[in-house]
Design a protein around this motif. Structure first.
Motif, mmCIF file in Angstrom:
data_model
loop_
_atom_site.group_PDB
_atom_site.id
_atom_site.type_symbol
_atom_site.label_atom_id
_atom_site.label_comp_id
_atom_site.label_asym_id
_atom_site.label_seq_id
_atom_site.Cartn_x
_atom_site.Cartn_y
_atom_site.Cartn_z
ATOM 1 N N UNK A 35 55.829 58.762 4.219
ATOM 2 C CA UNK A 35 56.647 58.755 5.435
ATOM 3 C C UNK A 35 55.979 59.560 6.550
ATOM 4 N N UNK A 36 55.481 60.734 6.193
ATOM 5 C CA UNK A 36 54.767 61.547 7.185
ATOM 6 C C UNK A 36 53.520 60.808 7.667
ATOM 7 N N UNK A 42 51.623 55.527 13.257
ATOM 8 C CA UNK A 42 52.272 54.949 14.435
ATOM 9 C C UNK A 42 51.905 55.707 15.709
ATOM 10 N N UNK A 43 51.915 57.040 15.629
ATOM 11 C CA UNK A 43 51.547 57.840 16.809
ATOM 12 C C UNK A 43 50.105 57.559 17.209
ATOM 13 N N UNK A 44 49.201 57.514 16.206
ATOM 14 C CA UNK A 44 47.799 57.209 16.512
ATOM 15 C C UNK A 44 47.658 55.811 17.082
ATOM 16 N N UNK A 45 48.478 54.869 16.565
ATOM 17 C CA UNK A 45 48.422 53.502 17.076
ATOM 18 C C UNK A 45 48.881 53.383 18.513
ATOM 19 N N UNK A 46 49.818 54.231 18.919
ATOM 20 C CA UNK A 46 50.264 54.212 20.310
ATOM 21 C C UNK A 46 49.231 54.824 21.247
ATOM 22 N N UNK A 47 48.396 55.710 20.722
ATOM 23 C CA UNK A 47 47.391 56.374 21.543
ATOM 24 C C UNK A 47 46.104 55.565 21.637
ATOM 25 N N UNK A 54 46.866 41.786 18.558
ATOM 26 C CA UNK A 54 46.428 42.555 17.391
ATOM 27 C C UNK A 54 47.402 43.669 17.032
ATOM 28 N N UNK A 55 48.417 43.883 17.854
ATOM 29 C CA UNK A 55 49.335 44.995 17.632
ATOM 30 C C UNK A 55 50.431 44.606 16.643
ATOM 31 N N UNK A 56 50.940 45.628 15.949
ATOM 32 C CA UNK A 56 52.113 45.455 15.078
ATOM 33 C C UNK A 56 53.326 45.983 15.838
ATOM 34 N N UNK A 63 52.201 48.733 18.230
ATOM 35 C CA UNK A 63 51.330 49.779 17.692
ATOM 36 C C UNK A 63 50.033 49.128 17.233
ATOM 37 N N UNK A 64 48.917 49.761 17.571
ATOM 38 C CA UNK A 64 47.616 49.178 17.213
ATOM 39 C C UNK A 64 47.323 49.268 15.716
ATOM 40 N N UNK A 65 47.960 50.204 15.028
ATOM 41 C CA UNK A 65 47.768 50.341 13.579
ATOM 42 C C UNK A 65 49.088 50.050 12.878
ATOM 43 N N UNK A 66 49.010 49.228 11.853
ATOM 44 C CA UNK A 66 50.207 48.839 11.107
ATOM 45 C C UNK A 66 50.270 49.650 9.807
ATOM 46 N N UNK A 67 51.254 50.541 9.639
ATOM 47 C CA UNK A 67 51.316 51.349 8.417
ATOM 48 C C UNK A 67 51.500 50.516 7.154
ATOM 49 N N UNK A 68 52.208 49.385 7.251
ATOM 50 C CA UNK A 68 52.381 48.536 6.074
ATOM 51 C C UNK A 68 51.039 47.988 5.595
ATOM 52 N N UNK A 69 50.202 47.578 6.541
ATOM 53 C CA UNK A 69 48.881 47.071 6.179
ATOM 54 C C UNK A 69 48.013 48.178 5.597
#
Length: 415
Positions: A35-36, A42-47, A54-56, A63-69
């Motif tokens: 969770x952390x 998500x924060x890194x993906x927004x930055x 390509x965003x989730x 968000x540029x990075x998808x935590x599920x992936x």
């Protein structure tokens, strides 16, 4: 109740936790770490800037990075993606995971046996390096004498024996210094790690260097002198035989610790050294013997690295010995628990590579995620070990030493 009393009570509850409760705590810690990590992803993906396609999208936000992936690649990727159609349990990525697990089993056991004896062996890495180099040179010297299947049958046990012997001898140095000179084993083992790295670098780059290679390495071993690749194929650098030897080592060490006189001496020395001395345990001999056994297991880990993964010795050995410290803490220094902890580490090490290649997540963030999982899962056991030591110290200060082979109400078998 003061904060100190509440902390002591919490430690006592953690020490008394059952196996099922400890398993649930570990699972909860893993979920909390994820969770952390999800928040960090998500924060890194927004930055980060990326194309909208390509965003989730979560809660209508891109968000540029998808935590599920990321977590899918981290865990399922390490197993070769078992949800994929046509998945085979003999895939190369699972072989990488089991390969890492095999070496970590031996380094985790190396640290665990020393910790159970009350000795902080930070030198497993050095013992592994020494055992690895000795194995590479010893098997290389003996390999022209035999060949074929006979060579495999003879050279692999020889290599393991050489690794164990040199690892044990290198582990005996801090053991003797601890037992007879009262030298701090943390300092001596850290120093010996540096010495092992420096000496092996000199020997491999000058004395035993492969003249046909620009790398600092020994001459490669012949194929028949390395572990045979069964089922998974020769390109995976993994041998099921080596893994089975690791499982046998887990069972053997668990029996040694819990069912033998030597194991009793180790446990009592680690929990209540004064009671152990009063009961007739030779603490100095136990310290040296424990460190030699710890070094031997580390040396076997080095032999596995040479005979299964590389097929030669090369400088820049991965930090299996230091990972073994965390594996041991995560397992609560329980030999059987070391197997599960080593598997978790193997999954994380293998899955980290998959994440780096299959996603755009930077490797620094992947390293943070891996570190978070290790930290969160290991910390409850770390505090549990602290609680045991605090409780043992209190018992030594308030209760007389037992003279009938017991060690008071906090008995050794609770370890």
């Amino acid at each position: 109740m003061s904060a100190r009393d509440r902390a002591r009570e919490a430690l006592e509850r953690l020490v008394d936790a059952s196996t099922a409760e400890r398993a649930l705590i570990s699972v909860a810690s893993l979920v909390l770490a994820m969770l952390v990590g999800t928040v960090l992803i998500l924060v890194s993906g927004r930055m980060t800037t990326c194309a909208p396609s390509d965003a989730a999208y979560y809660f209508g936000v891109g968000f540029c990075y998808d935590p599920l992936t990321v977590y899918d690649r981290l865990f399922l990727g390490a197993l070769g993606d078992p949800l994929r159609q046509g998945w085979s349990p003999l895939n190369s990525q699972l072989a990488v995971t089991l390969r890492e697990t095999t070496v970590l089993v031996f380094t985790g056991l190396s640290v665990a046996i020393a910790f159970r004896a009350g000795i902080f062996n930070i030198g497993t890495q050095g013992q592994l390096v020494v055992g690895a180099l000795a194995t590479g040179l010893g098997v290389l010297w003996a390999s022209p004498l035999v060949s074929g299947v006979v060579g495999t049958v003879l050279l692999i046990p020889l290599g393991l024996a050489i690794g164990a012997t040199f690892g044990a001898l290198y582990g005996a140095i801090p053991g003797v210094l601890k037992a007879y000179a009262d030298a701090n084993e943390v300092i001596t083992t850290i120093m010996l790690n540096l010495i092992a790295t420096g000496v092996t670098l000199y020997l491999v780059s000058d004395v035993f260097k492969d003249p046909n290679s620009q790398a600092n390495q020994t001459v490669p071993l012949p194929d028949y002198a390395t572990f045979p690749s069964i089922l998974f194929g020769g390109s995976t650098d993994f041998s099921l035989v080596a893994l089975l030897l690791g499982v046998a080592a887990l069972v053997a060490l668990a029996y040694l610790i819990e069912r033998t006189t030597f194991g009793y001496d180790v446990r009592t020395s680690g929990l209540q050294p004064e009671a152990a001395e009063y009961g007739g345990v030779d603490s100095k001999r136990t310290i040296v013997a424990s460190m030699m056994l710890s070094g031997a297991l580390g040396g076997v880990g080095g032999a596995m690295y040479v005979l299964m993964i590389l097929g030669k010795f090369q400088t820049g050995v991965p930090a299996y010995g230091f990972d073994g410290i965390t594996v041991s803490i995560l397992a609560g220094n329980n030999p059987l628990g070391v197997g599960l902890a080593a598997l978790l580490f193997g999954v994380l090490k293998s899955g980290t590579t998959v994440v780096q290649f299959a996603t755009d997540v930077p490797p620094q963030l992947v390293g943070v995620l891996r570190g978070l999982i290790i930290l969160f899962v290991a910390m409850p056991e770390f505090f549990r070990l602290i609680g045991k030591r605090v409780g043992s110290a209190g018992e030594r200060g308030s209760k007389p030493a037992a003279t009938d082979g017991g060690v008071g109400s906090g008995g050794v078998d609770d370890e």
